[in-house]
Enzyme design. Structure first.
Site, mmCIF file in Angstrom:
data_model
loop_
_atom_site.group_PDB
_atom_site.id
_atom_site.type_symbol
_atom_site.label_atom_id
_atom_site.label_comp_id
_atom_site.label_asym_id
_atom_site.label_seq_id
_atom_site.Cartn_x
_atom_site.Cartn_y
_atom_site.Cartn_z
ATOM 1 N N HIS A 198 0.817 -1.217 0.000
ATOM 2 C CA HIS A 198 0.000 0.000 0.000
ATOM 3 C C HIS A 198 0.856 1.274 0.000
ATOM 4 O O HIS A 198 0.361 2.338 -0.377
ATOM 5 C CB HIS A 198 -0.942 0.027 1.216
ATOM 6 C CG HIS A 198 -2.204 -0.768 1.015
ATOM 7 N ND1 HIS A 198 -3.337 -0.240 0.461
ATOM 8 C CD2 HIS A 198 -2.488 -2.062 1.292
ATOM 9 C CE1 HIS A 198 -4.288 -1.164 0.416
ATOM 10 N NE2 HIS A 198 -3.800 -2.295 0.913
ATOM 11 N N ASP B 100 -7.954 -1.416 -1.357
ATOM 12 C CA ASP B 100 -8.896 -2.281 -0.641
ATOM 13 C C ASP B 100 -10.288 -1.797 -1.017
ATOM 14 O O ASP B 100 -10.670 -0.665 -0.669
ATOM 15 C CB ASP B 100 -8.698 -2.162 0.878
ATOM 16 C CG ASP B 100 -7.370 -2.742 1.336
ATOM 17 O OD1 ASP B 100 -6.788 -3.552 0.603
ATOM 18 O OD2 ASP B 100 -6.925 -2.390 2.451
ATOM 19 N N GLU C 248 -7.149 -12.059 0.982
ATOM 20 C CA GLU C 248 -8.077 -10.957 1.270
ATOM 21 C C GLU C 248 -8.824 -10.613 -0.013
ATOM 22 O O GLU C 248 -8.239 -10.030 -0.928
ATOM 23 C CB GLU C 248 -7.301 -9.728 1.774
ATOM 24 C CG GLU C 248 -6.557 -10.012 3.063
ATOM 25 C CD GLU C 248 -5.723 -8.828 3.547
ATOM 26 O OE1 GLU C 248 -5.481 -7.888 2.772
ATOM 27 O OE2 GLU C 248 -5.312 -8.876 4.710
ATOM 28 N N HIS D 231 -8.463 -6.953 -1.493
ATOM 29 C CA HIS D 231 -7.158 -6.331 -1.774
ATOM 30 C C HIS D 231 -6.691 -6.639 -3.207
ATOM 31 O O HIS D 231 -6.661 -7.797 -3.626
ATOM 32 C CB HIS D 231 -6.126 -6.836 -0.755
ATOM 33 C CG HIS D 231 -4.750 -6.293 -0.978
ATOM 34 N ND1 HIS D 231 -4.187 -5.298 -0.201
ATOM 35 C CD2 HIS D 231 -3.813 -6.592 -1.912
ATOM 36 C CE1 HIS D 231 -2.978 -5.014 -0.642
ATOM 37 N NE2 HIS D 231 -2.722 -5.799 -1.682
HETATM 38 C C1 LIG Z 1 -4.809 -4.595 6.500
HETATM 39 C C2 LIG Z 1 -5.405 -5.041 5.191
HETATM 40 N N1 LIG Z 1 -6.461 -4.179 4.819
HETATM 41 C C3 LIG Z 1 -4.342 -5.075 4.112
HETATM 42 O O1 LIG Z 1 -4.265 -4.178 3.298
HETATM 43 N N2 LIG Z 1 -3.502 -6.109 4.126
HETATM 44 C C4 LIG Z 1 -2.407 -6.222 3.192
HETATM 45 C C5 LIG Z 1 -1.768 -7.576 3.268
HETATM 46 C C6 LIG Z 1 -1.361 -5.151 3.449
HETATM 47 O O2 LIG Z 1 -1.183 -4.695 4.588
HETATM 48 O O3 LIG Z 1 -0.660 -4.821 2.471
HETATM 49 ZN ZN ZN Z 2 -4.907 -3.996 1.158
#
Ligand SMILES: C[C@@H](N)C(=O)N[C@H](C)C(=O)O
Ligand code: ZN
EC number: 3.4.13.22
Length: 229
Positions: A127, A134, A196, A199
């Site tokens: 991110h 997300d 997830e 994501h």
């Molecule tokens: C925390 C969750 N929303 C997320 O984005 N997880 C991925 C693995 C990340 O932190 O990059």
């Molecule tokens: Zn994410």
């Protein structure tokens, strides 16, 4: 919560994938007509409600939404500075430790590695590049489609393909909704996350490693200074 295992090989590969930063600016998603719902700001974890992504990512999301017709994209989270990634990691680690007092440090670390990228100095959280989002889908009334779990549900049910092998009453609808999101995003070159369903990556190291590209095009961005309209 049943433990699910991340492929350790993939983790090593993506973290070592070279980066050739393309210099693409960041863009504020409020300039588009997505449904913005900055969850971490609302929870008080982030101090900014602004959703930044790389320019190409924004335009790809726009095309995804245009192609979806009657559905819109709801955006929960986008670019995160490393400081926010660290806060998020600590927040969820404490939450998991509270919910699972029987888990030792190793177990906590393992579960965390699956659901939240580590904010370590020698790794680049996906991110933090402006190339991870997300998201979910909402209908004309702004109602979220049933994806089987809430956002940031850290359990096996969050795995993108989990409901493909389930026979529950809602499984067929959940599978269809998740497939719709995945196929719309894949058509624009995004990589979906195994663990997830919400994501997706483009341009960062996860994306490059997943598609076998020799380098990622987005490096970490500490401040979205050079923004574009
Ligand atoms: C925390 C969750 N929303 C997320 O984005 N997880 C991925 C693995 C990340 O932190 O990059
Ligand atoms: Zn994410």
């Amino acid at each position: 919560m049943a433990t699910i295992r991340e492929n350790p090989i993939f983790r090593i590969v993506w973290q070592q994938t070279p980066i050739q930063e393309c210099g693409e600016p960041m863009i504020d998603l409020s300039k588009f007509n997505f449904v913005l719902d900055p969850v971490y700001f609302k929870q008080g974890i982030s101090n900014s409600p602004v959703c930044f992504v790389r320019e190409q990512v924004a335009h790809k999301l726009q095309r995804v939404q245009d192609n979806l017709g009657r559905y819109r994209l709801k955006i929960w989270d986008t670019w995160r500075p490393r400081s926010l990634q660290a806060k998020l990691y600590d927040y969820y680690r404490s939450k998991l430790a509270f919910e699972h007092p029987d888990w030792d440090k190793l177990r906590l670390d393992e579960e965390m590695t699956i659901f939240v990228a580590r904010p370590d100095i020698n790794l680049i959280p996906p991110h933090s590049t402006g190339g991870a989002v997300d998201i979910t889908l909402v209908d004309q009334n702004g109602k979220e489609l049933d994806m089987g779990t809430d956002f940031d549900h850290f359990g096996p049910e969050a795995a993108s393909l989990y409901f493909e092998s389930q026979q529950q009453e809602r499984s067929a609808e959940i599978c269809s909704n998740r497939r719709l999101l995945r196929s719309a995003m894949s058509a624009e070159g995004f990589r979906f996350d195994e663990f997830e369903w919400w994501h997706f990556d483009f341009g960062n190291q996860c994306w490059a490693a997943a598609f076998g590209y020799s380098f990622a095009i987005y490096d970490e961005i500490s401040e979205p200074l050079h923004t574009s309209i």
